[in-house]
Design a protein around this motif. Structure first.
Motif, PDB file in Angstrom:
ATOM      1  N   ALA A  76      11.683  -1.622  10.008  1.00  0.00           N
ATOM      2  CA  ALA A  76      12.280  -0.804   8.953  1.00  0.00           C
ATOM      3  C   ALA A  76      13.691  -1.245   8.550  1.00  0.00           C
ATOM      4  O   ALA A  76      14.000  -1.309   7.352  1.00  0.00           O
ATOM      5  CB  ALA A  76      12.266   0.668   9.365  1.00  0.00           C
ATOM      6  N   PRO A  77      14.592  -1.582   9.485  1.00  0.00           N
ATOM      7  CA  PRO A  77      15.939  -1.982   9.055  1.00  0.00           C
ATOM      8  C   PRO A  77      15.937  -3.223   8.159  1.00  0.00           C
ATOM      9  O   PRO A  77      16.672  -3.268   7.161  1.00  0.00           O
ATOM     10  CB  PRO A  77      16.666  -2.263  10.376  1.00  0.00           C
ATOM     11  N   ARG A 116      19.345  -3.177  13.244  1.00  0.00           N
ATOM     12  CA  ARG A 116      20.415  -2.569  12.433  1.00  0.00           C
ATOM     13  C   ARG A 116      21.766  -3.178  12.786  1.00  0.00           C
ATOM     14  O   ARG A 116      22.624  -3.400  11.927  1.00  0.00           O
ATOM     15  CB  ARG A 116      20.442  -1.054  12.639  1.00  0.00           C
ATOM     16  N   GLN A 117      21.967  -3.452  14.061  1.00  0.00           N
ATOM     17  CA  GLN A 117      23.223  -4.083  14.478  1.00  0.00           C
ATOM     18  C   GLN A 117      23.303  -5.516  13.966  1.00  0.00           C
ATOM     19  O   GLN A 117      24.371  -5.964  13.510  1.00  0.00           O
ATOM     20  CB  GLN A 117      23.328  -4.052  16.000  1.00  0.00           C
ATOM     21  N   ALA A 123       0.825  -1.220   0.000  1.00  0.00           N
ATOM     22  CA  ALA A 123       0.000   0.000   0.000  1.00  0.00           C
ATOM     23  C   ALA A 123       0.856   1.267   0.000  1.00  0.00           C
ATOM     24  O   ALA A 123       0.317   2.373   0.079  1.00  0.00           O
ATOM     25  CB  ALA A 123      -0.911  -0.009   1.217  1.00  0.00           C
ATOM     26  N   ARG A 124       2.184   1.104  -0.064  1.00  0.00           N
ATOM     27  CA  ARG A 124       3.126   2.223  -0.045  1.00  0.00           C
ATOM     28  C   ARG A 124       3.006   3.051   1.230  1.00  0.00           C
ATOM     29  O   ARG A 124       3.136   4.272   1.223  1.00  0.00           O
ATOM     30  CB  ARG A 124       2.957   3.105  -1.285  1.00  0.00           C
ATOM     31  N   ARG A 125       2.735   2.345   2.347  1.00  0.00           N
ATOM     32  CA  ARG A 125       2.735   2.989   3.657  1.00  0.00           C
ATOM     33  C   ARG A 125       4.063   2.728   4.343  1.00  0.00           C
ATOM     34  O   ARG A 125       4.708   1.699   4.087  1.00  0.00           O
ATOM     35  CB  ARG A 125       1.605   2.421   4.532  1.00  0.00           C
ATOM     36  N   PRO A 126       4.508   3.621   5.235  1.00  0.00           N
ATOM     37  CA  PRO A 126       5.718   3.344   6.012  1.00  0.00           C
ATOM     38  C   PRO A 126       5.510   2.103   6.882  1.00  0.00           C
ATOM     39  O   PRO A 126       4.432   1.918   7.452  1.00  0.00           O
ATOM     40  CB  PRO A 126       5.885   4.588   6.888  1.00  0.00           C
ATOM     41  N   VAL A 127       6.519   1.271   6.980  1.00  0.00           N
ATOM     42  CA  VAL A 127       6.416   0.109   7.864  1.00  0.00           C
ATOM     43  C   VAL A 127       6.757   0.520   9.285  1.00  0.00           C
ATOM     44  O   VAL A 127       7.349   1.580   9.511  1.00  0.00           O
ATOM     45  CB  VAL A 127       7.349  -1.042   7.405  1.00  0.00           C
ATOM     46  N   ASN A 128       6.390  -0.307  10.226  1.00  0.00           N
ATOM     47  CA  ASN A 128       6.712  -0.043  11.621  1.00  0.00           C
ATOM     48  C   ASN A 128       8.223   0.082  11.792  1.00  0.00           C
ATOM     49  O   ASN A 128       8.997  -0.629  11.164  1.00  0.00           O
ATOM     50  CB  ASN A 128       6.164  -1.191  12.480  1.00  0.00           C
ATOM     51  N   ARG A 129       8.645   0.966  12.682  1.00  0.00           N
ATOM     52  CA  ARG A 129      10.080   1.221  12.879  1.00  0.00           C
ATOM     53  C   ARG A 129      10.839  -0.021  13.326  1.00  0.00           C
ATOM     54  O   ARG A 129      12.033  -0.145  13.080  1.00  0.00           O
ATOM     55  CB  ARG A 129      10.275   2.355  13.875  1.00  0.00           C
TER      56      ARG A 129
END
Length: 265
Positions: free
Chosen positions: A115-116, A250-251, A106-112
């Protein structure tokens, strides 16, 4: 790329997580046991078939599918004290993961928290086991706490009610049945291949603990439960959790040189 953790919580809608059930009309033929979790697996399969084999989300999905298939069997074999609660919890838990491909479509931001992994899912320098562990980190340390709160609210119970924590730990024991061998297999192969020399990525993998993740998820669930009616405080706590979990991912997704790829070897 990431959205606030409190922006959408599909795991809390309705008496069961209906968006999963509605997205898959048939139970996957290879799944025995819970029909509801069979639908979850069918929904996972529908997303997975759209991604290439080495896709980072797909690598996690392959591991998580094994977990869900195993839980589907355990729900009907007497493993859990309250199988209906566990089935509901696991459907809501899976629905939070399935929010990720839905948001992407849906081109929505994913949950933080996710995100990584989404940002690095196509990176060729990251080992598959790193993708799997980053997904487990996001799903256990973030999603599981939200799913516990949503399930307790929907079923009119609390995390401190008799049997809830015991069944929570049994769910994680089932998860560990799948995840620990994946992790250990990677470590065994790398140690043997490198002649006993552990690479930095193997050190990273060895530091990830399912038991510690489970304990943190339960503590986070208790925190979110007691804050759930405090408006912006609850939202801030969910956002802080998502950000912290995302930092760990991220790590886990750091790109390391491998000792087996050294020039001249």
């Amino acid at each position: 790329m990431g959205q606030d953790s409190g922006a959408r919580t599909s795991a809390g809608s309705g008496s069961t997580a209906g968006s999963v059930a509605g997205s898959a009309g048939a139970v996957a033929g290879s799944v025995a046991g819970s029909v509801a979790l069979g639908r979850v697996v069918a929904a996972m399969d529908a997303e997975r078939e759209q991604w290439p084999a080495g896709d980072g989300l797909g690598v996690f999905s392959d591991v998580y599918r094994q977990v869900t298939v195993l839980v589907a069997r355990r729900v009907v074999d007497g493993t859990f004290g309250d199988p209906a609660f566990v089935e509901d919890l696991d459907v809501r838990f899976a629905d939070l993961y399935l929010d990720v491909p839905r948001d992407l479509a849906a081109r929505r931001p994913v949950n933080r928290a996710w995100a990584p992994l989404v940002e690095r899912r196509a990176h060729r320098g990251i080992w598959p086991v790193q993708f799997a562990l980053a997904g487990m980190n996001a799903h256990i340390n973030h999603d599981l706490a939200l799913a516990v709160v949503a399930t307790c609210e929907a079923r009119g119970t609390t995390p401190s009610a008799r049997g809830v924590h015991a069944d929570f730990e049994r769910v994680d024991d089932v998860l560990a049945e799948v995840v620990r061998p994946v992790r250990q297999s990677f470590l065994d192969r790398r140690v043997v291949a490198a002649g006993g020399e552990l690479s930095p990525v193997a050190d990273l993998v060895s530091s990830f603990s399912i038991d510690k993740a489970r304990d943190a998820a339960w503590a986070n669930a208790l925190t979110l439960w007691h804050l759930r009616d405090l408006g912006f405080v609850a939202a801030a706590a969910r956002d802080a959790l998502a950000r912290t979990v995302g930092l760990v991912s991220r790590q886990l997704l750091t790109v390391f040189p491998d000792p087996l790829d050294r020039p001249g070897d």
